[in-house]
Structures are given as C-alpha cells and as structure tokens.
Write a protein that holds these residues in place. Structure first.
Motif, PDB file in Angstrom:
ATOM      1  N   ASP A 176      -4.235  -6.748   0.215  1.00 32.70           N
ATOM      2  CA  ASP A 176      -3.551  -7.187  -0.830  1.00 32.70           C
ATOM      3  C   ASP A 176      -2.149  -6.920  -0.830  1.00 32.70           C
ATOM      4  OD1 ASP A 176      -2.651  -8.109  -3.515  1.00 32.70           O
ATOM      5  OD2 ASP A 176      -4.035  -6.877  -4.668  1.00 32.70           O
ATOM      6  N   PRO A 177      -1.282  -8.017  -0.782  1.00 28.95           N
ATOM      7  CA  PRO A 177       0.218  -7.897  -0.493  1.00 28.95           C
ATOM      8  C   PRO A 177       0.865  -7.328  -1.816  1.00 28.95           C
ATOM      9  CG  PRO A 177      -0.475 -10.298  -0.604  1.00 28.95           C
ATOM     10  CD  PRO A 177      -1.681  -9.707  -0.655  1.00 28.95           C
ATOM     11  N   GLU A 178       0.061  -7.600  -2.962  1.00 30.45           N
ATOM     12  CA  GLU A 178       0.650  -6.681  -4.110  1.00 30.45           C
ATOM     13  C   GLU A 178       0.355  -5.030  -4.051  1.00 30.45           C
ATOM     14  OE1 GLU A 178       2.284  -8.434  -6.565  1.00 30.45           O
ATOM     15  OE2 GLU A 178       1.730 -10.177  -5.281  1.00 30.45           O
ATOM     16  N   GLU A 179      -0.530  -4.662  -3.105  1.00 30.91           N
ATOM     17  CA  GLU A 179      -0.881  -3.288  -3.242  1.00 30.91           C
ATOM     18  C   GLU A 179      -0.200  -2.457  -2.035  1.00 30.91           C
ATOM     19  OE1 GLU A 179      -5.001  -2.433  -2.983  1.00 30.91           O
ATOM     20  OE2 GLU A 179      -5.146  -3.090  -5.139  1.00 30.91           O
ATOM     21  N   VAL A 180       0.030  -3.174  -0.932  1.00 32.23           N
ATOM     22  CA  VAL A 180       0.498  -2.824   0.336  1.00 32.23           C
ATOM     23  C   VAL A 180       1.633  -3.221   0.823  1.00 32.23           C
ATOM     24  CG1 VAL A 180      -1.847  -1.772   0.832  1.00 32.23           C
ATOM     25  CG2 VAL A 180      -0.950  -4.054   1.925  1.00 32.23           C
ATOM     26  N   SER A 181       2.562  -2.878   1.556  1.00 29.94           N
ATOM     27  CA  SER A 181       3.678  -3.373   2.174  1.00 29.94           C
ATOM     28  C   SER A 181       3.722  -2.562   3.521  1.00 29.94           C
ATOM     29  CB  SER A 181       4.856  -2.862   1.397  1.00 29.94           C
ATOM     30  OG  SER A 181       4.973  -1.638   1.099  1.00 29.94           O
ATOM     31  N   GLY A 182       4.426  -3.261   4.569  1.00 31.95           N
ATOM     32  CA  GLY A 182       4.502  -2.787   5.633  1.00 31.95           C
ATOM     33  C   GLY A 182       5.517  -3.243   6.825  1.00 31.95           C
TER      34      GLY A 182
ATOM     35  N   LEU B 229       3.496  -1.238  14.182  1.00 30.98           N
ATOM     36  CA  LEU B 229       2.824  -1.763  12.774  1.00 30.98           C
ATOM     37  C   LEU B 229       2.699  -0.362  11.779  1.00 30.98           C
ATOM     38  CD1 LEU B 229       1.662  -4.058  10.888  1.00 30.98           C
ATOM     39  CD2 LEU B 229      -0.655  -3.166  11.870  1.00 30.98           C
ATOM     40  N   LEU B 230       3.240  -0.694  10.466  1.00 29.10           N
ATOM     41  CA  LEU B 230       3.127   0.660   9.862  1.00 29.10           C
ATOM     42  C   LEU B 230       2.926  -0.244   8.492  1.00 29.10           C
ATOM     43  CD1 LEU B 230       5.088   3.736   9.275  1.00 29.10           C
ATOM     44  CD2 LEU B 230       4.766   2.466   7.119  1.00 29.10           C
ATOM     45  N   VAL B 231       1.624   0.160   7.910  1.00 28.88           N
ATOM     46  CA  VAL B 231       1.220  -0.324   6.543  1.00 28.88           C
ATOM     47  C   VAL B 231       0.991   0.742   5.356  1.00 28.88           C
ATOM     48  CG1 VAL B 231      -0.278  -1.931   5.331  1.00 28.88           C
ATOM     49  CG2 VAL B 231       0.262  -2.369   7.728  1.00 28.88           C
ATOM     50  N   ASP B 232       1.613   0.494   4.362  1.00 35.89           N
ATOM     51  CA  ASP B 232       1.180   1.854   3.581  1.00 35.89           C
ATOM     52  C   ASP B 232       1.819   1.288   2.180  1.00 35.89           C
ATOM     53  OD1 ASP B 232       0.939   4.278   2.407  1.00 35.89           O
ATOM     54  OD2 ASP B 232       1.406   5.386   4.194  1.00 35.89           O
ATOM     55  N   THR B 233       1.956   2.085   1.150  1.00 37.99           N
ATOM     56  CA  THR B 233       2.634   1.590   0.139  1.00 37.99           C
ATOM     57  C   THR B 233       4.070   1.822  -0.152  1.00 37.99           C
ATOM     58  OG1 THR B 233       2.172   3.647  -1.176  1.00 37.99           O
ATOM     59  CG2 THR B 233       0.490   1.753  -1.383  1.00 37.99           C
ATOM     60  N   HIS B 234       4.721   0.967  -0.561  1.00 38.82           N
ATOM     61  CA  HIS B 234       6.577   1.255  -0.861  1.00 38.82           C
ATOM     62  C   HIS B 234       7.081   1.522   0.446  1.00 38.82           C
ATOM     63  CE1 HIS B 234       5.097   1.540  -4.951  1.00 38.82           C
ATOM     64  NE2 HIS B 234       4.585   2.703  -4.607  1.00 38.82           N
ATOM     65  N   VAL B 235       6.757   0.665   1.559  1.00 42.49           N
ATOM     66  CA  VAL B 235       7.473   0.653   2.733  1.00 42.49           C
ATOM     67  C   VAL B 235       8.569  -0.177   2.603  1.00 42.49           C
ATOM     68  CG1 VAL B 235       7.105   0.285   5.306  1.00 42.49           C
ATOM     69  CG2 VAL B 235       5.180   0.857   4.028  1.00 42.49           C
ATOM     70  N   THR B 236       9.838   0.130   3.168  1.00 43.71           N
ATOM     71  CA  THR B 236      11.017  -0.608   3.122  1.00 43.71           C
ATOM     72  C   THR B 236      11.460  -0.560   4.449  1.00 43.71           C
ATOM     73  OG1 THR B 236      12.433   1.495   3.047  1.00 43.71           O
ATOM     74  CG2 THR B 236      11.352   0.500   0.972  1.00 43.71           C
ATOM     75  N   MET B 237      12.518  -1.773   4.511  1.00 44.61           N
ATOM     76  CA  MET B 237      13.238  -1.858   5.883  1.00 44.61           C
ATOM     77  C   MET B 237      14.028  -0.697   6.440  1.00 44.61           C
ATOM     78  SD  MET B 237      14.771  -5.683   6.088  1.00 44.61           S
ATOM     79  CE  MET B 237      14.627  -6.095   7.648  1.00 44.61           C
ATOM     80  N   ALA B 238      14.295   0.402   5.244  1.00 41.69           N
ATOM     81  CA  ALA B 238      15.069   1.357   5.743  1.00 41.69           C
ATOM     82  C   ALA B 238      14.147   2.206   6.547  1.00 41.69           C
ATOM     83  CB  ALA B 238      15.493   2.346   4.638  1.00 41.69           C
ATOM     84  N   ASN B 239      12.984   2.388   6.036  1.00 35.50           N
ATOM     85  CA  ASN B 239      11.817   3.107   7.147  1.00 35.50           C
ATOM     86  C   ASN B 239      11.714   2.477   8.597  1.00 35.50           C
ATOM     87  OD1 ASN B 239       9.691   3.054   4.149  1.00 35.50           O
ATOM     88  ND2 ASN B 239      11.248   4.508   4.826  1.00 35.50           N
ATOM     89  N   LEU B 240      11.853   1.229   8.598  1.00 32.60           N
ATOM     90  CA  LEU B 240      11.678   0.463   9.619  1.00 32.60           C
ATOM     91  C   LEU B 240      12.915   0.921  10.522  1.00 32.60           C
ATOM     92  CD1 LEU B 240      10.918  -2.070  11.736  1.00 32.60           C
ATOM     93  CD2 LEU B 240      11.916  -3.284  10.383  1.00 32.60           C
TER      94      LEU B 240
END
Ligand code: DAH
Length: 343
Positions: A303-309, A230-241
């Motif tokens: 808050d899903p508007e603030e973080v992604s993962g 699990l990785l949670v941060d801001t602006h995480v994308t599928m490319a990171n995954l």
C-alpha cells in the motif's frame, strides 16, 4: 643325490642366475630370466627344491639352509634387475629426466576484477544493513517491465534494444504473450522478485549481469553488471537515499567523493534522478535512482499510503574502472591474462 652334488648344483645355479639377471638389458631379457630362475612352475629354483628329496635325511638341514640363501640371493637380483629396467633404480635412471630442472608450476586461478568489485560492494553495503538478493538472468516481461511500470509502448521494450529469446515470440507486437522470455536488461527485476516475496521493511542489494544489444566500444558492452539497491520502510525520504549513496561512494572511491543528483525520469521511480559522483574534478554518471513509484508498490501488493522507499541502479563496471583507472570496458572481458592478473 649327495649333499656335495646338491651344494655345487646350488652354487652354479646362483652364479648363473645372478649373472644372467645382471646382464638383462631390457624388459624382455629380464622377463625371460625371471621365468627361467624363479618361475612358479618350471623355474630352476623350484626344480632344485624338488631334488632336495633325494638328499640323505641327515644332510637335509644343511641342504635346506643353503637353498634358502641361494633363493634369497636370486630374488634380490630379480628385484634389482627389475627396478633398473623400469627406471626406478639409480643406476638405471632415465637419461632424459633431469631432476635439477625447475618443475612446471600449476597455474592457479585468479578472481576476476569484476568479481572482486562485487565482493567489495556487497561488503560495503552489508555494513549499512543491505542484504544481497539474487534473481534470474532469463526473465519474463512481467518482472523486467510490467511490474516496473514500463508500459507496452515504452522504447525500453523495443525488440532491438533487448535480447528476446528465440524460444518465445519475438516480434514487437508479441512481446507480451505468455512464455515470452528475455535476458534481463536491468537488475531492477530483483526489486519485484524480493517485494513479491517479503513484507517491509526491506533493505536489499542485487549485483548481477544484465544484457543489452549494444555494440562494444570503450564504454559499452552487450553484457555488464549492475548493483541494484532497494529500501522500503515507512517515512523514507530522498535525504536517506542521498546519504546511503554518499556513504557508499566515499567508502568505495575514497574520502573526497561528492555526489550530485540531476532530475531525470524512470518509470519505476518518482521523482527520479541521475546520480553523478565528483571524482578527480569531474562529474561522472554512475546510475539512476529515485523514490519507488506508487504503481510499483501496487504491482507487488504493497500500500503506497503506508510504505515508502528508494531504489537505485549503479553500473558495476564503471565503478571498477574508475577505481582502478581502467580506460576500456572491453579489457575486462578480453580474457587476456596480462591485463587481468594486474588486479
Ligand atoms: N534500471 C535502470 C537502468 O538500468 C537504473 C535504475 C534507475 C535503477 C533508477 C533503479 C532506479 O533502481 O531507481 O538504467
């Protein structure tokens, strides 16, 4: 008593005592001789010591010196007889004990191949900054399903597909009552436990056992292991995954590994994918992954508007079997040392 008589009494005591002790062939005979000659109360040595009082005062010094010699000689004979009889002495060595035979080596434990794999995976992911987290194997429906966005009518919650514990309500209609417990069916539960206790950024893996009532065959076992990430941060994308999984696969399986995503569905990720690794010319499925569903973030107060993962769940046995060329998962759990000690 004259000195002469005293000394000759000592001489005969010495030869009699030594002869008797030397002849003692078992513990009983030895003990009888010991008491007779050096016994504290009525031993012959004690006896003769008392008689020294009747020797003329002038002669007592030489009488005493001889008495000491005799005493030492008899005590030595006692010690020798004792060690001979108890098997400690060379002459009395136990004839059934052969000191030239090789000893019995204690069997030394050996780390199970799955435990070795877990250590290896933890180390690879650690290099990418993922910290290992743990969660309980006995879970409640909240962590195993509800917070992971798995609705009550989802087939994954079917009592036939889970090990609900008999201490709690079992029937399908009662799955959600307070106190229901089950053996976790996935390590995704740890995502919830970690997020509920920490604030982002988060970078964790969790490796552990999961349970499903599958009939054992070459690729299924009712208990197996998963590596959850699990990785949670801001602006995480599928490319990171994809990068993380590719770096991981290359490290664990070797330099030529390619990975591929296939569209899929998991309630706790959106979008979701199946992850395949290309290895030895075959695409092999190793698990699922995706971007954390906003509902999961809401369930833990993010808050899903603030973080992604992103999250992923991989089968540890599959990885281990691929790497070592193991064909049947049941071999890992048969407890057969001929198999296990190869790793
Ligand atoms: N929990 C899923 C399973 O056991 C695997 C999985 C899929 C885990 C997608 C994830 C994920 O974290 O994002 O089948």
């Amino acid at each position: 008593m004259s000195l002469q008589n005293f000394l000759s009494a000592l001489d005969s005591l010495q030869s009699e005592a030594i002869a008797t002790l030397d002849a003692a062939s078992d513990a009983e005979a030895f003990e009888a001789a010991r008491v007779k000659y050096v016994g504290q109360k009525k031993g012959a040595l004690k006896d003769i010591q008392k008689q020294m009082g009747s020797v003329a005062a002038d002669d007592r010094k030489s009488a005493g010196m001889r008495l000491n010699e005799v005493k030492q000689a008899i005590e030595k004979a006692v010690a020798e007889a004792q060690s001979r009889i108890s098997g400690g002495g060379e002459s009395g060595a136990d004839p059934t004990f052969d000191p030239t035979l090789p000893g019995v080596r204690p069997t030394i434990g050996h780390v199970h191949p799955i435990t070795q794999t877990i250590t290896h995976l933890t180390e690879i992911m650690g290099r990418m900054g993922f910290e290992a987290a743990e969660g309980p194997e006995v879970e409640d429906p909240h962590h195993n399903f509800v917070a992971l966005n798995i609705p009550e009518d989802h087939p994954a919650r079917d009592p036939l597909d889970n090990f609900y514990l008999a201490t709690a309500a079992t029937g399908a209609e009662k799955q959600n009552v307070e106190g229901t417990r089950l053996l976790r069916s996935q390590t995704s539960t740890v995502q919830i436990r970690v997020m509920a206790n920490r604030k982002p950024p988060i970078r964790v893996i969790s490796l552990g056992r999961v349970y499903r009532p599958d009939d054992p065959d070459a690729t299924h076992f009712p208990m197996f292991h998963q590596m959850e990430g699990l990785l949670v941060d801001t602006h995480v994308t599928m490319a990171n995954l994809k990068t993380v999984l590719r770096v991981f696969a290359t490290n664990y399986l070797g330099g030529d590994v390619e990975i591929r995503f296939r569209p899929s569905f998991f309630p706790f990720t959106e979008p979701s994918v199946e992850v395949d690794f290309l290895w030895d010319g075959n695409w092999i499925e190793f698990g699922g992954a995706g971007m954390v569903d906003p509902n999961v973030f809401r369930a833990v107060g993010y808050d899903p508007e603030e973080v992604s993962g992103f999250a992923f769940g991989l089968g540890v046995e599959r990885l281990c079997m691929r790497r070592h060329g193991i064909k049947d998962i049941r071999d890992l759990y048969s407890g057969d040392m001929r198999f296990l000690s190869q790793f």
